[in-house]
Every structure is written in structure tokens, then in C-alpha cells.
Scaffold this active site. Structure first.
Site, PDB file in Angstrom:
ATOM      1  CB  CYS A  76      -0.983  -0.046   1.168  1.00  0.00           C
ATOM      2  SG  CYS A  76      -2.340   1.102   0.939  1.00  0.00           S
ATOM      3  CG  HIS A 164      -3.937  -3.668   3.137  1.00  0.00           C
ATOM      4  ND1 HIS A 164      -2.922  -3.153   3.905  1.00  0.00           N
ATOM      5  CD2 HIS A 164      -4.588  -2.611   2.606  1.00  0.00           C
ATOM      6  CE1 HIS A 164      -2.957  -1.830   3.852  1.00  0.00           C
ATOM      7  NE2 HIS A 164      -3.968  -1.470   3.064  1.00  0.00           N
ATOM      8  CD  GLU A 166      -1.613  -6.023   5.587  1.00  0.00           C
ATOM      9  OE1 GLU A 166      -1.180  -6.509   4.523  1.00  0.00           O
ATOM     10  OE2 GLU A 166      -1.745  -4.798   5.765  1.00  0.00           O
ATOM     11  CB  SER A 218      -1.610 -11.972  37.694  1.00  0.00           C
ATOM     12  OG  SER A 218      -1.642 -12.536  36.394  1.00  0.00           O
ATOM     13  N   GLY A 219      -2.227 -15.286  37.998  1.00  0.00           N
ATOM     14  CA  GLY A 219      -3.268 -16.225  37.586  1.00  0.00           C
ATOM     15  C   GLY A 219      -3.543 -16.121  36.094  1.00  0.00           C
ATOM     16  CB  VAL A 221      -2.343 -16.122  29.454  1.00  0.00           C
ATOM     17  CG1 VAL A 221      -1.556 -16.919  28.442  1.00  0.00           C
ATOM     18  CG2 VAL A 221      -3.801 -16.527  29.432  1.00  0.00           C
ATOM     19  CG  ASP A 222       0.460 -12.133  29.084  1.00  0.00           C
ATOM     20  OD1 ASP A 222       0.145 -13.033  28.283  1.00  0.00           O
ATOM     21  OD2 ASP A 222       0.130 -10.947  28.948  1.00  0.00           O
ATOM     22  CB  SER A 223       2.243 -13.664  35.311  1.00  0.00           C
ATOM     23  OG  SER A 223       1.043 -14.234  35.767  1.00  0.00           O
ATOM     24  CB  SER A 224       0.749 -18.811  33.822  1.00  0.00           C
ATOM     25  OG  SER A 224      -0.238 -18.255  34.642  1.00  0.00           O
TER      26      SER A 224
END
Ligand code: XMP
Length: 506
Positions: A76, A164, A166, A218-219, A221-224
Site C-alpha cells: 500500500c 493488503h 495481511e 497473577s493467575g 496467561v502471561d505471568s504463568s
């Protein structure tokens, strides 16, 4: 790897996610501030932009070390910039160039269009059009409205495409990106969750040596997932801290603590319920609530971390969208998004920061978690705000209100699970409103609280829509709440989208 130079398009991150879906590693950088090109860089993609190349202040990249030297794909704006800058002509278009279009001509000699079908659907979104190409540019694709829908420079692996690739609506977009990154650039498709885990664990071992690391769970996804990666790398040198602030869901603390211990993590659970609720006593302003919870969290975390002798690092679950430098739409200057962290913890604690997920998009974090066999219940959990139920109890917080809302929330969430609706919803919860209304139960007049249920779909929490939950389901949950939770005699369902509303009520 592939470098994606960003000109501020809303689709830039989508280009990166698509390339990574092909198991090829890529990075996004501002067009005017990209790193040196070493031999690991196999090709470059130029993104779209909210600017027109005809604007006075349109972004101008320095491509002297790229064009003709490395494979280059302009999308583009990127395509228009190349065409205009090397002697072509770009003008405002007068025909329809938004939305669906179909290719009517494709040059199959060009590597970019291997296996792309004539008639293939593409997605256009541009106000300018390339009227004339420079001499050594050759058209390799057209639609009925746009003659220069794609071009290649003779004797170079430089391409431009007006549509595009994507977006989902370009049906063979992924194939085109594959043709570019694999066939043209020669990238191997070896960026997989398994290779990420292996390389990251090796990297963390080298980076951390015998040092001790502390991480706040924290319970979510990321911190786990961050914790599991560190656990694989340094085992017992990692200590995790999980704080019960008294504002979690019903049984959340026990359940999550339990599943973390099953994962083999060394977790310290801290019961700080009374401390948090004490500090929040009498406070009803939402921002004050957030500040108090943030401050108390830091105090509790800090005092626990001090008990770990010689700890040197603080680990955080920061992910890629938090660290991408974004190009401002109001001018070509680059602004930096504020880095997400646990409310100023690193500054306070004088610890070095380690962020094992900072290269990953959210869906990749889940795939990596899956690779490490983290349970789907943790990986598929709805997001839950740090301040927890405090920002779902409108007005002052009391232990009784927390207990009441926990019951309501529990009935709602378990109901979603039981009816196979949980995974169709991005986030759900209940709000306790500061209103009483009249009801009748048996022969008695009641004067009790109202709760509002909220369930939304979203991809990143920035925009959201309410979920059309089945009426029968809502009816069932409403009766269950009113019959089982003392103090509630009315249930309403929130049908506002974000914007203009927000997901949480505070
Ligand atoms: P809003 O209410 O702004 O929420 O539409 C968007 C997403 O962010 C979460 N949220 C928070 N998360 N601390 C957090 O960690 C907060 O103070 C906070 N406020 C909102 C919210 O749950 C939703 O997922």
C-alpha cells in the site's frame, strides 16, 4: 528474520502476526529508526500508512542500504512510496478502491505470485493510485479498477502491492507473504513454539547464571507462561509470589495456587486480604481505588521479595505489543508506548528486569504455553483486571459486598462454562451497582441490590462488543442469582459496546 518498517498503519501488527504464522521471525520498527542490517535480516516489508505520499509531511524512509540489496516488499503506502520516489506518478484516485476486489491479471513468472489464482480476492484500502510506474518497474498484477495492483522492479527482488495481503479478506494473502518470505527471501520456517522455548531457555540460562529471580504471578496467561519458561531455565532459583488481595474471584486464590504448585513452580502465596480491604475502606473514587491497590501490591510484594536472600532480578510478563515503538499518526515523529509493568515495581526494588515474553504476541504466548503443557484452563482464562472486583463494585467496598459479588460472578462464569459459552466470550463478569430497587419475594416486599452482567468479544480489549448470549441462558442465570444470592433482587444485562462505553464500569 524479516524487518517490517512501520509507517503508522493500523495493519502493521497484522503483517507481523501473519509472517509469524508462517513460522518466520520478524520485527516491527519505525521507518525512521530501524536497527542495523546484519546477515540475519533476509528481507524488508514496508507497511501501509494513514498518510498519502503526496502529503507534505509524509514519512520518508532511508532505503539506501535496502533497495536493490535485500528483498523488499512495499504494501500500500510502501508500494506507492517506492513508485513515486523512483520516478513514477501517484495521484488521488477517482474510482472505488476500498474493500473487495478481484485480480484479473497475474504474472505467474513473478515469484511473488506463485500459485496465486487469477480472480483471487484481494482487499483494497487506499485513496491514492499509482498512475505511472518508473521505467524499470513492471506490472505483475491488476484488478479491473486498479491497473497497477502489483509490480516488480526488473533485475531486483523489489515488489510493490497496492492491496493488503495481511488481512483475512485477501484470501491468498498468506500465500503471497509465504512466497515473499520463503521463496524470495529464503527464510526457513523454523520459528516455532518449540524452537522459541528451546532458544529462550538457553538464553535465560546464560543471562541469569546462578542469580535468583522473583516473579509476581497473577493467575493470568502471561505471568504463568513467563514463570514456566524461567522455571525450565533456572528451576529453584525462581521464586513466584501470588498475592491474595481479597478482590479475586470465588476460590480463585486456592485454585490457582494449587495449579501453580502442580506445575512444579516454587510459589509463595500471600494472604493480604485484610490489608487491602482495610486500605480501601471508605474509598469510592475509581482512580483512588486503583492507586491504593497498586501501592499496597508493591508494598506486599516488596516485603515478600526482601525475604529471598540475594535476589537480583524481577521477571515480568511484558509482551510484544507493549514494547513496539509506534509511529504517531499526527506527525512522522516516533513516540514510545509506555512500557507495561507492575505499577513501578522495578524502580522501587532496584532489581534488574527480565522479560522472557517480550518478543511474543498474545496468541503466541498461548501457543508457547501449550508447548510447555500448561493446562488449557490457565491458557484459556478470560482476562481479569489487576484491581479485581474493586472496580466492579461501584462505590465503597466492604467485605460483604465482595462476598456477594463473588457469588454472583461465580454463578455467571460457571454457567458460561456449563453451557459451552465460556470460550466464545473474551471476558465476562458482574458489576454490583450502588442502587437498591424494590422487588417482591413470596409475600414480602424487598429492597435490594442490582447486579449487571457483562460479556464481551474483543481481540485486545481496546474495542469490544457485547455478546448476544442466548435469552434462555440469561434467564436461567438471572433466576439462579436472585434465588441463591441473598441481597440481590434484580439482574440486568449490559448491551453497550466499547467505545463509547468501556468494558469495566469503573
Ligand atoms: P476497559 O474497562 O478500559 O478495560 O474497557 C479494558 C481491559 O483492561 C482491563 N482493565 C484493567 N486491567 N488494571 C488492569 O490490570 C486496571 O486498572 C484495569 N482497568 C481495566 C479490563 O478488565 C479489560 O480487560
Amino acid at each position: 528474520k524479516i524487518l517490517i518498517l512501520d509507517f503508522g498503519s493500523q495493519y502493521t501488527q497484522l503483517i507481523a502476526r501473519r509472517v509469524r504464522e508462517l513460522n518466520v521471525y520478524c520485527e516491527i520498527h519505525p521507518f525512521n529508526k530501524y536497527p542495523g542490517l546484519d546477515e540475519t535480516v533476509k528481507g524488508v516489508i514496508l507497511s501501509g500508512s494513514p498518510f498519502s505520499v503526496r502529503d507534505k509531511n509524509a514519512p520518508v524512509p532511508d532505503l539506501s542500504k535496502i533497495k536493490g540489496k535485500l528483498p523488499l516488499l512495499g504494501v500500500c503506502y510502501g508500494a506507492q512510496y517506492l513508485a513515486q520516489n523512483y520516478g513514477g506518478l501517484v495521484e488521488a484516485s477517482d474510482s472505488r478502491e476500498y474493500g473487495r476486489a478481484n485480480m484479473k491479471y497475474i504474472d505467474h513468472e513473478s515469484e511473488l505470485f506463485r500459485e496465486i489464482e487469477v480472480d483471487s480476492q484481494v482487499w483494497m484500502s487506499h485513496g491514492d493510485t499509482i498512475m505511472k510506474l518508473p521505467e524499470d518497474f513492471r506490472i505483475i498484477g491488476s484488478t479491473s479498477d486498479v491497473e497497477v495492483a502489483a509490480y516488480q522492479i526488473e533485475e531486483e527482488t523489489t515488489f510493490g502491492i497496492q492491496f493488503h495481503p495481511e488481512v483475512y479478506h485477501t484470501t491468498q494473502g498468506l500465500q503471497i507473504l509465504n512466497n515473499f518470505v520463503v521463496d524470495v527471501c529464503g527464510c526457513r520456517r523454523d520459528w516455532t513454539p518449540a524452537s522459541f522455548v528451546e532458544e529462550t531457555v538457553e538464553g535465560l540460562k546464560k543471562q541469569l547464571g546462578d542469580d535468583k529471580v522473583v516473579l509476581g504471578l497473577s493467575g493470568g496467561v502471561d505471568s504463568s507462561v513467563a514463570a514456566m519458561l524461567l522455571h525450565k531455565a533456572i528451576g529453584t532459583q525462581l521464586t513466584c509470589i501470588f498475592v491474595d488481595n481479597g478482590l479475586l474471584r470465588k476460590h480463585e486464590y486456592e485454585n490457582v495456587l494449587d495449579s501453580y504448585k502442580h506445575m512444579g513452580l516454587n510459589v509463595i502465596g500471600v494472604d493480604a486480604k485484610d490489608l487491602f480491604l482495610g486500605e480501601l475502606n471508605g474509598v469510592s473514587d475509581p482512580e483512588k481505588k486503583r492507586k491504593i491497590i497498586g501501592r499496597v501490591f508493591i508494598e506486599v510484594f516488596d516485603s515478600e521479595a526482601k525475604k529471598i536472600p540475594g535476589v537480583k532480578w524481577l521477571a515480568q510478563g511484558t509482551i510484544y505489543p507493549d514494547v513496539i515503538e509506534s509511529v504517531s499518526v499526527n506527525g512522522p515523529s516516533a513516540t514510545i508506548k509506555s512500557h507495561h509493568n507492575v505499577g513501578g515495581l522495578p524502580e522501587k526494588m532496584h532489581l534488574k528486569v527480565v522479560e522472557p515474553l517480550k518478543l511474543l504476541f498474545k496468541d503466541e504466548v498461548r501457543r508457547v504455553g501449550h508447548e510447555m503443557k500448561i493446562s488449557p484452563t490457565i491458557l484459556g482464562r478470560h482476562p481479569f483486571p489487576g484491581p479485581g472486583l474493586a472496580i466492579r463494585i461501584l462505590g465503597e467496598i466492604t467485605p460483604e459486598k465482595v462476598a456477594l459479588l463473588q457469588e454472583v460472578d461465580h454463578i455467571f462464569i460457571e454457567g458460561l462454562r456449563k453451557h459451552d459459552l465460556y470460550d466464545q466470550v473474551w471476558q465476562a463478569g458482574a458489576m454490583l451497582l450502588p442502587v437498591q430497587s424494590v422487588g417482591v419475594m413470596g409475600d414480602e416486599r424487598t429492597y435490594e441490590s442490582v447486579v449487571s452482567l457483562r460479556a464481551v468479544t474483543s481481540t485486545d480489549g481496546m474495542t469490544a462488543d457485547w455478546v448476544h448470549l442466548p435469552y434462555e441462558f440469561l434467564g436461567k442465570i438471572s433466576s439462579e442469582i436472585i434465588n441463591r444470592v441473598r441481597g440481590v433482587n434484580r439482574v440486568v444485562y449490559d448491551i453497550s459496546s466499547k467505545p463509547p462505553a468501556t468494558i469495566e464500569w469503573e
